[in-house]
Design a protein around this motif. Structure first.
Motif, PDB file in Angstrom:
ATOM      1  N   ASN A  15       3.359  38.165   5.798  1.00  0.00           N
ATOM      2  CA  ASN A  15       3.438  39.530   6.352  1.00  0.00           C
ATOM      3  C   ASN A  15       3.491  40.522   5.200  1.00  0.00           C
ATOM      4  N   GLU A  16       3.364  41.775   5.553  1.00  0.00           N
ATOM      5  CA  GLU A  16       3.259  42.816   4.530  1.00  0.00           C
ATOM      6  C   GLU A  16       4.503  42.872   3.662  1.00  0.00           C
ATOM      7  N   SER A  26       6.541  31.313   5.923  1.00  0.00           N
ATOM      8  CA  SER A  26       5.186  30.867   5.544  1.00  0.00           C
ATOM      9  C   SER A  26       5.037  30.650   4.036  1.00  0.00           C
ATOM     10  N   ASP A  62      -3.439  33.583  -3.046  1.00  0.00           N
ATOM     11  CA  ASP A  62      -3.891  34.015  -1.725  1.00  0.00           C
ATOM     12  C   ASP A  62      -2.672  34.220  -0.833  1.00  0.00           C
ATOM     13  N   LEU A  63      -2.355  35.495  -0.504  1.00  0.00           N
ATOM     14  CA  LEU A  63      -1.158  35.826   0.298  1.00  0.00           C
ATOM     15  C   LEU A  63      -1.534  36.231   1.714  1.00  0.00           C
ATOM     16  N   GLY A  64      -2.714  35.819   2.160  1.00  0.00           N
ATOM     17  CA  GLY A  64      -3.230  36.266   3.458  1.00  0.00           C
ATOM     18  C   GLY A  64      -2.372  35.868   4.632  1.00  0.00           C
ATOM     19  N   LEU A  65      -1.651  34.783   4.560  1.00  0.00           N
ATOM     20  CA  LEU A  65      -0.861  34.320   5.699  1.00  0.00           C
ATOM     21  C   LEU A  65       0.540  34.926   5.721  1.00  0.00           C
ATOM     22  N   SER A 103       2.573  28.123   2.635  1.00  0.00           N
ATOM     23  CA  SER A 103       1.136  28.404   2.555  1.00  0.00           C
ATOM     24  C   SER A 103       0.719  28.890   1.161  1.00  0.00           C
ATOM     25  N   VAL A 104       1.702  29.170   0.319  1.00  0.00           N
ATOM     26  CA  VAL A 104       1.422  29.647  -1.049  1.00  0.00           C
ATOM     27  C   VAL A 104       2.021  28.628  -2.035  1.00  0.00           C
ATOM     28  N   ARG A 142       4.486  40.038   1.222  1.00  0.00           N
ATOM     29  CA  ARG A 142       3.477  40.227   0.192  1.00  0.00           C
ATOM     30  C   ARG A 142       3.961  41.206  -0.863  1.00  0.00           C
TER      31      ARG A 142
END
Length: 952
Positions: free
Chosen positions: A391-392, A467, A386-389, A470-471, A395
């Motif tokens: 930035n592009e 971040s 889940d890479l939602g947090l 978060s992963v 990601r």
């Protein structure tokens, strides 16, 4: 007559005058014979161990690596040994990647393993399809390029394309089908060829496994040495000697490893080791003859290939290696000294197995498979995280890991492609259909190194993005990558350029042996020690014991000649010098020159010469021993005389010493009746003479058995023999010796009654001869032994309560219907003796008896002989009797409680069965009557199982 006497006197005078020289010469001849026939070889081997420990330790080669299948590896990888062979295949492929130069398997792969189902069957099928597509693309590109360049025609290209498609599809189909019926042997075989320098085994003994002639012919043609010169056939004769030494059931054979494995190996070697007579491994055969060629020892065969030995020559005491390649590219000769049967002495490292050489538990290498799988899984997990947090940009950076996933699949395809190339070697060692080239290896391993290096860099770079916490998959990837790279680097440092030995060293392994430095040494280490000995040229040269014998004799004769006019004290002191010098020179030769001369016989010769000189000189000045023999030999045993000769002061002492011994009393049954019968037949005067004649022969036969068992005859009291065991010569097994003497006395008695049947008087009432039978009593305990008496009359005898008990036990035989009665102390000491393990005394265990004038009861045992000499019926009867005795004595532990009468009934049943089984068993009747009396009259209020004797 006078002339003959003079000749004898002159001869005696000559011998007496030159005895100090003649005796050493005789001893020299005896020592030479002992050396020629290898007497005392076990003692020499013990001295060899001592001298080897005193020698400087040989250094070890750093590149020799032992890959251990140890306890930790078995617990970590697979507790069921032997393992599936795909495990060893994965290990070999890893070792190749880490730069290992050679691998020697001390594991005999003699039979096929069972098929298995692949764990990753689905993934394997996908990989095979991808690999087949890639191979077809490459083939098409190559063919179109060849057509465009005019190298081949379009028809030829079409045919080649059809062959290529058919071959690739067939290979793909076969490999996918193999996933359903996984052939670990095939995978292991391909891994062996993939490694490149793997050596397998040949068993040179007949172990009941057969190989096809074509399989043996392949091994013979490809692997066996043909560059060996042995004009006197010494290698074959040495091999035959080793086979004979192993035992009668062993015969020569030739059993290579499994054919499909051997055809992909780089070499083979025989595993059979040499075990000396004391069970220790000190030496090794380097070559075994087979059908005119020669098999190398498991470690020597790959070493010979590594050193590129041009030729070998077997001489009388060495193996000459010609044209050995040095590290600097030059060639030289190496001479390996051999023993008299063609074996090289191993110069063992002194450290324990685990501290010698470089050791790598095999689980550390195999664990890289798991670490790589974890790392590959970490990449896949990161792609699905889940890479939602993020930035592009971050990601996209993480999603670029897809390139690593794709590249990893390509690497796996490449591994499969390379393994498919491993189709074996022909008899000339040429890979079938080309095999794997150096460029293939370089390309594959280079791609892997770059892949894991870039992957580690990638993992470190994504670790620092914003971040990232978060992963959690990011940190897992970093940990897996760092661990994999770290462990890979460590193993590469340990294995690069190494000469590896792979085998089982676990504590549960049966492949353990004794070395001069260890009682339990994994034989895997033996091969490393062999290679280390040869590479270090730390050879031990073994010479014949005759060299040491000559040395000892020369030294001793020099001292004897130089000391002839010295006093006795100085002769004795100087004489020790040749004993010490002999040992010191032989030990120094081993320690400083690595020259081994068997020391025991030379040392024994020197000591014997020294002792002989003492004896010769003593005889010249002292005649006491002769006087002692004359004075005492007529009425004491030869052992007592020998003791007095060693310690003549004992002949002047009154008194004795207290020690644990065994007394034996024997007495003839109904001797008075025997005497009366003789007198009735022959008359008083003639009867007395006849009685003495018979008694002398009879008691002499019994006495011989006593003395043959180290017993001493104390005295004869009419028909009674009083004897003891354990003095004057100490005998820790005196109880067993006494029991053995008692058994042998009854056998001698039986023989006497047969041989002298006609001499015995005839009983008128029966018409049968009056046979002689003696009862025997035995007791072990503390007794006083020594010379008792005065200066005018000495008697070497025993005294004490334990002596009297033996006499009383002889009398208990009358009551119990037995012939040999032993006290509990005698039975326990005899039955627990080491000597009894081989013979196994058998006894009927009786109750407790209180003899006359002795308040303390004693457990008694009726000896009936040794197990191997007793008829089966009597053995069975004894077992039944002993079972009955258990019921009879049941309850004596709690004497205050009332005795259960059912015990007597059960005892009676057992005693009756014993009597039926062996009717001559009179003791069973005795106890049947006792039990019946107790059942009828009742038992005492206190049941202790003690029978009180009313007469002696």
């Amino acid at each position: 007559m006078k002339t003959n006497a003079n000749s004898v006197n002159k001869g005696s005078s000559f011998f007496s005058k030159h005895a100090d020289v003649l005796v050493p010469v005789v001893l020299l001849v005896l020592a030479a014979f002992a050396a020629i026939f290898h007497a005392f070889s076990k003692m020499d081997l013990r001295f060899y161990n001592i001298m080897l420990r005193l020698s400087p330790e040989v250094e070890h080669i750093e590149d020799l690596v032992i890959v251990d299948i140890d306890d930790e590896s078995i617990a970590s990888i697979d507790k069921n040994w032997p393992w599936p062979r795909d495990i060893m295949a994965d290990v070999l492929i890893r070792m190749k990647e880490f730069g290992a130069a050679r691998a020697v398997f001390d594991i005999e792969y003699l039979t096929p393993s069972e098929k298995a189902v692949a764990d990753d069957l689905e993934q394997t099928a996908r990989n095979e399809i991808d690999s087949a597509g890639q191979s077809l693309t490459e083939s098409v590109d190559t063919l179109f390029e060849a057509v465009s360049q005019g190298t081949i025609s379009s028809d030829e290209a079409k045919t080649a394309l059809e062959d290529s498609i058919g071959g690739v599809l067939y290979e793909m189909k076969r490999n996918i089908e193999d996933g359903f019926n996984k052939d670990n042997d095939d995978y292991f075989a391909r891994a062996i060829q993939f490694f490149g320098n793997a050596n397998l085994t040949v068993n040179m003994r007949n172990i009941g496994i057969r190989r096809e002639d074509s399989e043996n012919a392949y091994v013979n043609e490809r692997f066996l040495f043909s560059n060996v010169s042995d004009p006197h056939n010494l290698i074959a004769s040495g091999n035959a000697y080793s086979v004979r030494e192993e035992g009668k059931t062993v015969s020569a054979g030739f059993i290579p490893a499994l054919d499909r494995l051997v055809r992909r190996a780089a070499g083979v070697g025989f595993t059979n080791v040499v075990v000396d007579k004391d069970g220790t491994r000190r030496r090794v055969e380097l070559l075994c003859e087979h059908e005119g060629k020669y098999v190398g020892q498991l470690a020597f065969a790959p070493l010979a290939a590594m050193l590129d030995i041009q030729s070998m020559e077997r001489t009388s005491h060495s193996l000459l290696l010609r044209g050995v390649l040095s590290s600097d590219g030059t060639r030289h000769d190496v001479r390996i000294p051999l023993d008299s049967h063609g074996r090289m002495l191993i110069n063992w490292l002194m450290e324990p197995y685990e501290n010698s050489f470089v050791h790598i538990p095999i689980w550390r290498i195999y664990n890289m498979e798991k670490e790589e799988a974890v790392l590959a899984g970490a990449v896949q997990n990161l792609l699905s995280a889940d890479l939602g947090l993020l930035n592009e940009e971050d990601r996209e950076k993480i999603l670029s890991a897809q390139d690593f996933a794709y590249e990893y699949k390509n690497l796996e395809h490449e591994k499969s492609r390379l393994l498919r190339k491993c189709r074996g070697f022909d008899v000339n060692g040429k890979a079938l259909k080309g095999g794997i080239t150096d460029d293939d290896y370089e390309n594959y391993f280079s791609r892997r190194r770059k892949f894991f290096s870039r992957l580690n860099e990638f993992a470190q770079s994504v670790k620092n993005i914003s971040s990232a916490e978060s992963v959690p998959e990011i940190s897992r990837l970093c940990e897996a990558s760092e661990g994999f790279c770290r462990d890979s680097q460590t193993l590469e440092e340990m294995l690069s350029g190494s000469f590896c030995f792979i085998g089982n060293s676990a504590t549960s392994s049966t492949d353990l042996g004794v070395t001069p430095f260890s009682k339990r040494y994994p034989n895997l280490g033996t091969h490393a020690n062999i290679v280390n000995t040869i590479l270090q040229k730390a050879f031990i040269t073994e010479l014949s014991a005759l060299w040491g014998i000559a040395l000892a004799f020369v030294f001793s004769m020099l001292c004897i000649v130089l000391c002839r006019n010295m006093t006795q004290g100085k002769k004795n002191a100087v004489g020790l010098s040749y004993v010490i010098a002999t040992v010191c020179i032989i030990v120094a030769a081993m320690v400083f020159l690595r020259i081994y001369i068997p020391v025991f016989i030379p040392l024994l010769l020197a000591v014997c010469i020294y002792i002989a000189e003492l004896v010769v000189n003593f005889i010249r000045v002292n005649g006491e021993k002769k006087h002692l023999r004359t004075s005492f030999g007529s009425y004491v045993s030869p052992l007592v005389v020998a003791e007095l000769e060693r310690h003549p002061e004992k002949a002047k002492l009154v008194g004795g010493e207290s020690k644990i011994m065994t007394a034996l009393f024997s007495d003839v049954k109904t001797f008075s009746g025997f005497t009366e019968t003789i007198n009735n037949v022959a008359g008083e005067d003639a009867g007395a003479e006849q009685l003495v004649k018979i008694l002398n022969i009879y008691l002499g036969a019994l006495s011989d058995e006593i003395m043959n068992c180290k017993g001493t005859i104390d005295k004869y009291v009419g028909d009674e023999i009083v004897s003891f065991f354990g003095a004057p010569i100490d005998d820790p097994d005196n109880a067993f010796s006494a029991c053995e003497a008692a058994v042998r006395m009854l056998k001698a008695e039986e023989k006497f009654n047969i041989e002298y049947k006609d001499m015995l008087p005839v009983i008128k009432s029966t018409g049968e001869p009056f046979y002689l039978h003696s009862r025997v009593g035995l007791n072990t305990g503390n007794m006083v032994v020594g010379n008792m008496g005065t200066e005018k009359k000495l008697n070497y005898t025993i005294m004490g309560n334990n002596v009297n008990l033996a006499s009383r036990l002889e009398g208990t035989n009358k009551v119990y219907g037995s012939w040999i009665m032993a006290s509990d102390s005698t039975w326990k000491a005899a039955s627990s003796s080491e000597k009894n393990k081989a013979k196994n005394l058998v006894a009927r265990h009786m109750d407790f008896v209180r003899v006359v004038n002795v308040d303390k009861p004693v457990r008694i045992h009726n000896l009936i002989g040794f197990e191997g000499d007793i008829p089966s019926a009597r053995l069975e009867a004894a077992q039944l009797f002993n079972e009955g005795m258990k019921w009879y004595l049941n309850g004596i532990e709690t004497p205050a409680e009332k005795k259960n009468h059912e015990d007597f009934k059960k005892a009676i049943a057992c005693f009756k069965q014993a009597a039926e089984c062996y009717p001559e068993d009179l003791s069973s009747d005795v106890f049947i009557k006792r039990c019946s009396d107790f059942l009828r009259e009742g038992t005492p209020s206190v049941w202790d199982g003690v029978f009180t004797m009313s007469q002696k």
